[in-house]
Motif scaffolding. Structure first.
Motif, PDB file in Angstrom:
ATOM      1  N   ASN A 190      20.046  16.612  86.229  1.00 52.06           N
ATOM      2  CA  ASN A 190      19.295  17.262  87.301  1.00 52.06           C
ATOM      3  C   ASN A 190      19.217  16.310  88.489  1.00 52.06           C
ATOM      4  OD1 ASN A 190      18.132  19.996  86.427  1.00 52.06           O
ATOM      5  ND2 ASN A 190      17.707  18.719  84.649  1.00 52.06           N
ATOM      6  N   GLY A 191      20.269  16.294  89.272  1.00 49.06           N
ATOM      7  CA  GLY A 191      20.335  15.439  90.440  1.00 49.06           C
ATOM      8  C   GLY A 191      20.628  13.996  90.103  1.00 49.06           C
ATOM      9  N   CYS A 192      20.768  13.201  91.163  1.00 40.87           N
ATOM     10  CA  CYS A 192      21.065  11.775  90.996  1.00 40.87           C
ATOM     11  C   CYS A 192      19.858  11.018  90.458  1.00 40.87           C
ATOM     12  CB  CYS A 192      21.490  11.203  92.354  1.00 40.87           C
ATOM     13  SG  CYS A 192      22.234   9.564  92.279  1.00 40.87           S
ATOM     14  N   SER A 327      23.746  16.939  96.093  1.00 41.52           N
ATOM     15  CA  SER A 327      22.581  17.350  96.876  1.00 41.52           C
ATOM     16  C   SER A 327      22.791  17.206  98.370  1.00 41.52           C
ATOM     17  CB  SER A 327      21.352  16.546  96.452  1.00 41.52           C
ATOM     18  OG  SER A 327      20.993  16.842  95.125  1.00 41.52           O
ATOM     19  N   LYS A 328      23.478  16.160  98.816  1.00 47.14           N
ATOM     20  CA  LYS A 328      23.658  15.920 100.247  1.00 47.14           C
ATOM     21  C   LYS A 328      24.910  16.586 100.803  1.00 47.14           C
ATOM     22  CE  LYS A 328      20.325  12.850  99.669  1.00 47.14           C
ATOM     23  NZ  LYS A 328      18.917  13.189  99.952  1.00 47.14           N
ATOM     24  N   SER A 329      25.836  16.928  99.936  1.00 45.13           N
ATOM     25  CA  SER A 329      27.134  17.425 100.400  1.00 45.13           C
ATOM     26  C   SER A 329      27.375  18.901 100.113  1.00 45.13           C
ATOM     27  CB  SER A 329      28.256  16.604  99.744  1.00 45.13           C
ATOM     28  OG  SER A 329      28.108  16.604  98.323  1.00 45.13           O
ATOM     29  N   LEU A 330      26.561  19.495  99.231  1.00 39.65           N
ATOM     30  CA  LEU A 330      26.768  20.887  98.863  1.00 39.65           C
ATOM     31  C   LEU A 330      25.467  21.684  98.972  1.00 39.65           C
ATOM     32  CD1 LEU A 330      28.490  23.186  97.855  1.00 39.65           C
ATOM     33  CD2 LEU A 330      28.290  22.283  95.516  1.00 39.65           C
ATOM     34  N   SER A 331      24.481  21.313  98.165  1.00 41.74           N
ATOM     35  CA  SER A 331      23.188  21.999  98.236  1.00 41.74           C
ATOM     36  C   SER A 331      22.138  21.188  97.484  1.00 41.74           C
ATOM     37  CB  SER A 331      23.280  23.396  97.613  1.00 41.74           C
ATOM     38  OG  SER A 331      21.988  23.940  97.426  1.00 41.74           O
ATOM     39  N   ARG A 335      20.366  20.973  92.430  1.00 42.63           N
ATOM     40  CA  ARG A 335      19.924  19.882  91.553  1.00 42.63           C
ATOM     41  C   ARG A 335      20.987  19.563  90.498  1.00 42.63           C
ATOM     42  NH1 ARG A 335      18.056  16.949  93.633  1.00 42.63           N
ATOM     43  NH2 ARG A 335      16.964  15.929  91.925  1.00 42.63           N
ATOM     44  N   VAL A 336      22.231  19.450  90.921  1.00 43.27           N
ATOM     45  CA  VAL A 336      23.322  19.106  90.008  1.00 43.27           C
ATOM     46  C   VAL A 336      23.830  17.708  90.340  1.00 43.27           C
ATOM     47  CG1 VAL A 336      25.651  19.667  89.224  1.00 43.27           C
ATOM     48  CG2 VAL A 336      24.003  21.497  89.654  1.00 43.27           C
ATOM     49  N   GLY A 337      23.723  16.812  89.365  1.00 44.69           N
ATOM     50  CA  GLY A 337      24.239  15.458  89.509  1.00 44.69           C
ATOM     51  C   GLY A 337      24.986  15.057  88.262  1.00 44.69           C
ATOM     52  N   TRP A 338      25.369  13.788  88.193  1.00 46.79           N
ATOM     53  CA  TRP A 338      26.069  13.325  87.003  1.00 46.79           C
ATOM     54  C   TRP A 338      25.825  11.842  86.775  1.00 46.79           C
ATOM     55  CZ3 TRP A 338      28.713  13.687  91.634  1.00 46.79           C
ATOM     56  CH2 TRP A 338      29.444  12.568  92.036  1.00 46.79           C
ATOM     57  N   LEU A 339      26.026  11.476  85.526  1.00 48.44           N
ATOM     58  CA  LEU A 339      26.017  10.070  85.123  1.00 48.44           C
ATOM     59  C   LEU A 339      27.295   9.799  84.352  1.00 48.44           C
ATOM     60  CD1 LEU A 339      24.788   7.251  84.551  1.00 48.44           C
ATOM     61  CD2 LEU A 339      23.628   8.266  82.580  1.00 48.44           C
TER      62      LEU A 339
END
Length: 482
Positions: A190-192, A327-331, A335-339
């Motif tokens: 859920n996000g960075c 979040s900064k480049s799409l929407s 709330r989509v991030g990755w590790l």
């Protein structure tokens, strides 16, 4: 913001007048000039280069003049203003606290951000681009396609590791950035912010020391605070990044369990760390047994035409965990991030499950389709060029309307400016005055755990709203100095 006329300035090129399109492209070319006496291309040359009429070329130059980005000398021609060509000195680097300390910033951060919701105002504080600068129409089209398959998209939880379709698309995207990983190596978060929290939890325990850039993004400080970790501030240049000599000295003196950096489009400084510096940082952390965690949320928003490699792409020791987000480049609302952990994802996935089970399935599928169809990749290049123009434009406004001797960063990625005020001005009293005039920025106090270290600094979002509102906000802040 009802008192201002909302426009679609700097939207996609198809929605802009021709003279604005030409003006923006022309400015991106001429900003490279270093000599204020070097004449810019004539109207005839611009008309020929862009295959437009002389009147359109004149309108393009007038557009840049109106923005304060170009000046005209009677009977001579067009030139860059001295502040653009020479630039101004970038913000200075204060001496950081030599000791690692507990972090207590969350209450201040929450209070500062909540002020932007209490009253209608020009919000230049929150680091989110205005919707007009994001590919939301394309995203909505893809989400409508997904909604036609409700049982698949809405009928259950996604796997805790992430939707396989997104893992596959993201692995392919990272491969284009010289990162080789299997889809199952990626943990969708859920996000960075969640990615950063899990990465820190994997390599630290309460009381451990984490080296951070100073200044640093306040969300990193909030995570350190909530995990009971100590922050070791390392002075960080707005031009070259983290001070590796200082970091090496501290690592020789105390045990540093992890190091968190934002090497591309640093928030709030905006620099891009050079590859030699990146390699030196990786080597240093490896020698001292320190886990290295990188935030690459602005990697796709760098202004450079050449591809930039992340720390993970350069890591030959297996010590770098990468945290990213769309979040900064799409929407920001997805709330989509990755590790991408330094080690296997088994333990990290277990932590993810304990936190919140999984990420929204429709949101993951939306990102996957945007990547698969190449829509995301095409849009970020346009967005980065828009950010560059807006940042340079806002920088000129700050230098024009703020006091003499104000220092302003010159970012290479992202959309925020870091501003150093001259004596005797302080950001917190200025913040209160600005709120009374209907505009908000973030004071430097929230970017460090050390009290007063950045009391003369502030961060401004150059893309928070249409450009005429940003200009009005800068003018209002400028009046607070009077």
């Amino acid at each position: 913001m009802s008192e201002y006329k909302s426009t679609q300035a700097l939207n996609s090129p198809q929605e802009q007048p021709l003279y604005q399109q030409v003006g923006q492209k022309l400015y991106q070319q001429v900003i490279q000039h270093a000599n204020p006496d070097q004449k810019l291309p004539s109207l005839r040359l611009v008309a020929k280069q862009f295959n437009i009429s002389l009147s359109s070329a004149q309108s393009a130059y007038q557009y840049l003049i109106d923005q304060g980005l170009v000046m005209v000398r009677p009977r001579s021609g067009y030139y860059l203003p001295e502040t653009v060509s020479h630039g101004q000195l970038q913000p200075q680097i204060p001496a950081a606290n030599p000791a690692a300390e507990r972090v207590k910033v969350s209450n201040l951060v929450i209070r500062m951000l909540s002020m932007g919701r209490e009253h209608p105002l020009i919000n230049l504080g929150t680091a989110v681009p205005e919707p007009a600068l994001l590919p939301l129409d394309a995203l909505a089209k893809i989400q409508r396609q997904i909604s036609r398959k409700p049982q698949w998209a809405y009928g259950g939880y996604s796997p805790s590791g992430g939707e396989p379709l997104l893992q596959q698309a993201l692995a392919q995207h990272l491969y284009q950035q010289d990162i080789q990983c299997l889809p199952e190596d990626l943990l969708i978060t859920n996000g960075c912010t969640e990615a950063l929290r899990i990465a820190l939890s994997e390599c630290t325990r309460p009381g451990d020391v984490v080296a951070i850039e100073s200044p640093t993004y306040f969300t990193i400080l909030q995570q350190l605070e909530s995990l009971g970790l100590k922050a070791l501030e390392i002075p960080t240049s707005p031009e070259t990044g983290i001070d590796l000599n200082h970091l090496a000295t501290m690592m020789s003196a105390i045990t540093v369990n992890a190091c968190v950096v934002n090497p591309v489009g640093h928030n709030p400084l905006g620099f891009v760390m050079q590859e030699t510096q990146k390699n030196a940082l990786i080597d240093l952390c490896y020698r001292h047994g320190t886990r290295l965690i990188e935030d690459v949320i602005c990697l796709d928003l760098a202004y450079a035409d050449r591809p930039l490699r992340s720390l993970r792409a350069l890591d030959k020791y297996g010590i770098v965990s990468q945290c990213g987000s769309f979040s900064k480049s799409l929407s920001p609302s997805l709330r989509v991030g990755w590790l991408l952990p330094a080690e296997d994802t088994v333990s990290a996935t277990a932590r993810k499950f304990q936190n919140n089970v999984s990420v929204s399935t429709p949101c993951q599928l939306s990102v996957a389709y945007m990547l698969e169809q190449g829509v995301y990749q095409r849009s970020v290049r346009k967005i980065a060029s828009q950010h560059k123009l807006r940042v340079h434009q806002t920088r000129e406004w700050v230098l024009r309307y703020f006091p003499a001797d104000t220092r302003v960063s010159l970012p290479e990625a992202g959309f925020v400016l870091w501003v150093e005020l001259p004596e005797p001005f302080r950001a917190m009293p200025l913040h209160q005055k600005a709120l009374e005039k209907g505009v908000m920025f973030l004071p430097g106090d929230v970017f460090s755990p050390t009290s007063d270290l950045y009391s003369r600094y502030l961060r401004i979002n150059c893309c928070a709203c249409p450009e005429e509102e940003v200009l009005e906000g800068i003018k209002r802040i400028g009046r607070c100095f009077q």
